[in-house]
Write a protein that holds these residues in place. Sequence first.
Motif, PDB file in Angstrom:
ATOM      1  N   HIS A 191       0.848  -1.182   0.000  1.00 38.58           N
ATOM      2  CA  HIS A 191       0.000   0.000   0.000  1.00 38.58           C
ATOM      3  C   HIS A 191       0.887   1.235   0.000  1.00 38.58           C
ATOM      4  O   HIS A 191       2.022   1.203   0.491  1.00 38.58           O
ATOM      5  N   GLN A 192       0.344   2.297  -0.535  1.00 36.77           N
ATOM      6  CA  GLN A 192       1.102   3.543  -0.628  1.00 36.77           C
ATOM      7  C   GLN A 192       1.089   4.240   0.711  1.00 36.77           C
ATOM      8  O   GLN A 192       0.053   4.329   1.382  1.00 36.77           O
ATOM      9  N   ASP A 252       3.462  13.236  -1.979  1.00 40.45           N
ATOM     10  CA  ASP A 252       2.169  12.581  -1.791  1.00 40.45           C
ATOM     11  C   ASP A 252       1.199  12.795  -2.944  1.00 40.45           C
ATOM     12  O   ASP A 252       0.108  12.233  -2.947  1.00 40.45           O
ATOM     13  N   ASP A 253       1.560  13.621  -3.927  1.00 45.76           N
ATOM     14  CA  ASP A 253       0.644  13.819  -5.043  1.00 45.76           C
ATOM     15  C   ASP A 253       0.871  12.792  -6.155  1.00 45.76           C
ATOM     16  O   ASP A 253       0.279  12.867  -7.219  1.00 45.76           O
ATOM     17  N   LEU A 254       1.733  11.825  -5.903  1.00 40.88           N
ATOM     18  CA  LEU A 254       2.007  10.779  -6.886  1.00 40.88           C
ATOM     19  C   LEU A 254       1.126   9.568  -6.596  1.00 40.88           C
ATOM     20  O   LEU A 254       1.201   8.974  -5.522  1.00 40.88           O
ATOM     21  N   ASP A 255       0.273   9.217  -7.543  1.00 42.88           N
ATOM     22  CA  ASP A 255      -0.647   8.095  -7.371  1.00 42.88           C
ATOM     23  C   ASP A 255       0.005   6.812  -7.893  1.00 42.88           C
ATOM     24  O   ASP A 255       0.249   6.657  -9.097  1.00 42.88           O
ATOM     25  N   LEU A 256       0.275   5.881  -6.975  1.00 40.52           N
ATOM     26  CA  LEU A 256       0.914   4.627  -7.345  1.00 40.52           C
ATOM     27  C   LEU A 256      -0.072   3.489  -7.553  1.00 40.52           C
ATOM     28  O   LEU A 256       0.341   2.347  -7.777  1.00 40.52           O
ATOM     29  N   ASN A 257      -1.350   3.757  -7.481  1.00 37.24           N
ATOM     30  CA  ASN A 257      -2.349   2.690  -7.602  1.00 37.24           C
ATOM     31  C   ASN A 257      -2.232   1.891  -8.909  1.00 37.24           C
ATOM     32  O   ASN A 257      -2.417   0.661  -8.888  1.00 37.24           O
ATOM     33  N   GLU A 272       3.872  17.526   0.109  1.00 35.12           N
ATOM     34  CA  GLU A 272       3.061  17.697  -1.095  1.00 35.12           C
ATOM     35  C   GLU A 272       3.830  17.253  -2.347  1.00 35.12           C
ATOM     36  O   GLU A 272       3.242  16.798  -3.324  1.00 35.12           O
ATOM     37  N   SER A 330       2.206   7.688   3.183  1.00 35.85           N
ATOM     38  CA  SER A 330       2.338   9.138   3.080  1.00 35.85           C
ATOM     39  C   SER A 330       3.666   9.578   3.662  1.00 35.85           C
ATOM     40  O   SER A 330       4.056   9.143   4.751  1.00 35.85           O
TER      41      SER A 330
END
Length: 344
Positions: A32-33, A42-47, A39, A35
């Motif tokens: 899971h990603q 944390d604005d990088l979406d690794l999903n 900023e 935090s």
Amino acid sequence: LFSFIAEDVRHILASLGVRRLEDVIGRTDFLHQISRGSELLDDLDLNPLLAQADPGPYARFCTLQGRNEVPETLDAQMIEDATPFFERGEKMQLQYGIRNTHRAIGTKFSGQIVRRKRGADLQVDHVTVRLRGAAGQSLGAFAVRGLKLEVFGDANDYVGKGLSGATIVVRPAPSSILVSQDNTIIGNTCLYGATSGRLFAAGQAGERFAVRNSGAVAVVEGAGSNACEYMTGGTVVILGPVGDNFGAGFTGGIAFIYDPDADFEMRINPDTLLWNRVTETYWAQHLRDLVTEHARETQSLYAERLLNEWERTLSRFWMVVPRDYARFLPVPMTAPAAEKIPAE
């Protein structure tokens, strides 16, 4: 160390509720990603990276048994054909056509010489292998005394890498119309780490020629940048232009450079080297002997022309040695000045 690593792996697997590494391959649901509190991070979406691929009826890991076998080299055929040499010590000559996919020709053969002929007094050309075509990388790598490789064509990078006593000759094919001294015939980083043996190439070498050479003798008709870099022994004769940064880290051995355009001094790395014209008779004869051997082995018309005009040719050669090595030469680089006799 590996026992501790294995123990840690078992603890991690147990904490995930599995027993084997195979059970966690592809299980992105265990990830899971997190935090980082910034900023910028944390604005990088690794999903998208955590999405599970559907393997269907197949396992999530490789189930192939065994390994991808490497095809045998030309040396396997050479070893079989040289049975009279290995069993009865006969002198032999073998011939093959080659392509650039034939790599490390002579390496495995040399290994067999070491294993089966250790201590034998072999002639330098006890087994001569004549090759026609383009040799792949590492021609004659780590090749030992008793083996002579003659290529009628050209060769790729790493010719004579780790050369250990063998002789390698590379010359244009008889049908070639190329001018040898104006064309490259062997690739980059040739003679890297060589300890003994001889290399003659009727054409130019690529870059980083004779890097870390520590005992081999070589004659080529030109070389690219960084020639003789980190060289610690041996003798190199270059019958043509060299690239920039010649002799960086050159700490042992001797080099002779033919400089008809008088620009060698702009290309040499001067920090630790001495260079002079070849005026001492001993070194002039030594140089001529090497050029003569090169002409005989390669049938180079260019080398023969230099020999035919030797007095003029010699005046255009530089002899290069490391400063700290010069005092170990058997004969000084330059002839001593004539003693002046006082007039009566």
